[in-house]
Design a protein around this motif. Structure first.
Motif, short mmCIF file in Angstrom:
data_model
loop_
_atom_site.label_atom_id
_atom_site.label_comp_id
_atom_site.label_asym_id
_atom_site.label_seq_id
_atom_site.Cartn_x
_atom_site.Cartn_y
_atom_site.Cartn_z
N HIS A 30 0.74 -1.26 -0.05
CA HIS A 30 0.08 -0.04 0.14
C HIS A 30 1.05 1.09 -0.08
N HIS A 59 3.94 7.44 5.50
CA HIS A 59 2.88 8.04 6.13
C HIS A 59 1.93 7.05 7.03
N ASP A 60 2.25 5.30 6.83
CA ASP A 60 1.49 4.68 7.62
C ASP A 60 2.62 3.99 8.53
N ASP A 136 -3.30 8.82 -0.95
CA ASP A 136 -3.64 7.42 0.03
C ASP A 136 -4.99 6.96 -0.45
N ARG A 142 -6.18 0.59 -4.11
CA ARG A 142 -7.54 0.72 -3.66
C ARG A 142 -8.72 0.14 -4.73
FE FE Z 1 -2.28 4.80 4.01
#
Ligand code: FE
Ligand code: GDP
Ligand code: FE
Length: 196
Positions: A30, A59-60, A136, A142
């Motif tokens: 991801h 970011h994650d 994101d 996604r």
């Molecule tokens: Fe994310």
């Protein structure tokens, strides 16, 4: 692709190893998808591609960090105590930046801001933060109703893409009957004009 990230004093290879050590294979995929989308958006909207790459990769970073660690960081950095009423979904960005600073010595304020608000947005998002917020949501992995529309909008207007994503997110959360973080609503109020 960038070979070296001076903001964390790491080669790309070492940085990816560090990130991989924090998360599942699926989440690692991801973040690479988010990086690809963030680079494309940064090029299109005149944002630093290098910063977009690093913000996306990190970011994650704290998404699989234990709750107890976040609760300690909230105390340690005297963050808003209301945060304790929320959970990982809200913490991994807003509080996650403190773990990232501790683990990787990242100090770049623009990148930290983008990561801080990547989940709930902010009425005062920088362009880099908008790029990350949208990337994101639309990255190639996604797959949810509306993602194709979101990608098409992101191709036309970054502000409209933020508005669309926030509108859909609030709608989705209400359907799930879960609490909406006040800053998510502030983001909605600030950006919804772009969808009119
Ligand atoms: Fe994310
Ligand atoms: P991810 O980390 O790549 O999965 O994406 P995000 O950081 O954008 O979101 C993480 C999770 O937080 C998602 O499941 C969102 O639906 C959820 N989320 C985002 N905003 C809110 C909010 O205001 N309230 C609640 N309860 N959940 C939220
Ligand atoms: Fe996230």
């Amino acid at each position: 692709m960038f070979e070296f990230y001076p903001e964390v004093n790491l080669s790309r290879e070492s940085l990816l190893k560090r990130i991989k050590g924090q998360m599942s294979e699926k989440r690692f995929k991801h973040i690479l998808g988010v990086e690809k989308a963030a680079i494309a958006l940064a090029e299109k909207y005149g944002v630093s591609v290098h910063k977009a790459s690093l913000a996306a990769l990190l970011h994650d970073y704290a998404k699989e960090t234990e709750d107890q660690v976040f609760l300690e960081l909230i105390d340690k950095y005297n963050l808003d105590t209301d945060l304790k009423n929320w959970g990982n979904n809200i913490w991994h960005g807003r509080v996650g930046i403190y773990k990232i600073q501790e683990d990787l010595e990242l100090k770049d304020p623009e990148i930290l801001h983008a990561i801080e608000v990547h989940t709930v947005g902010s009425p005062n998002m920088s362009s880099l933060a908008k790029v990350l917020y949208v990337a994101d949501y639309i990255e190639e992995g996604r797959d949810f109703p509306g993602v194709i529309e979101a990608r098409a909008i992101a191709d036309c207007s970054l502000n409209m893409a933020v508005a669309f994503e926030t509108m859909r997110l609030i709608d989705y959360l209400a359907e799930l009957r879960v609490k909406i973080y006040p800053q998510s609503i502030e983001t909605y109020n600030a950006f919804i004009k772009y969808l009119k």
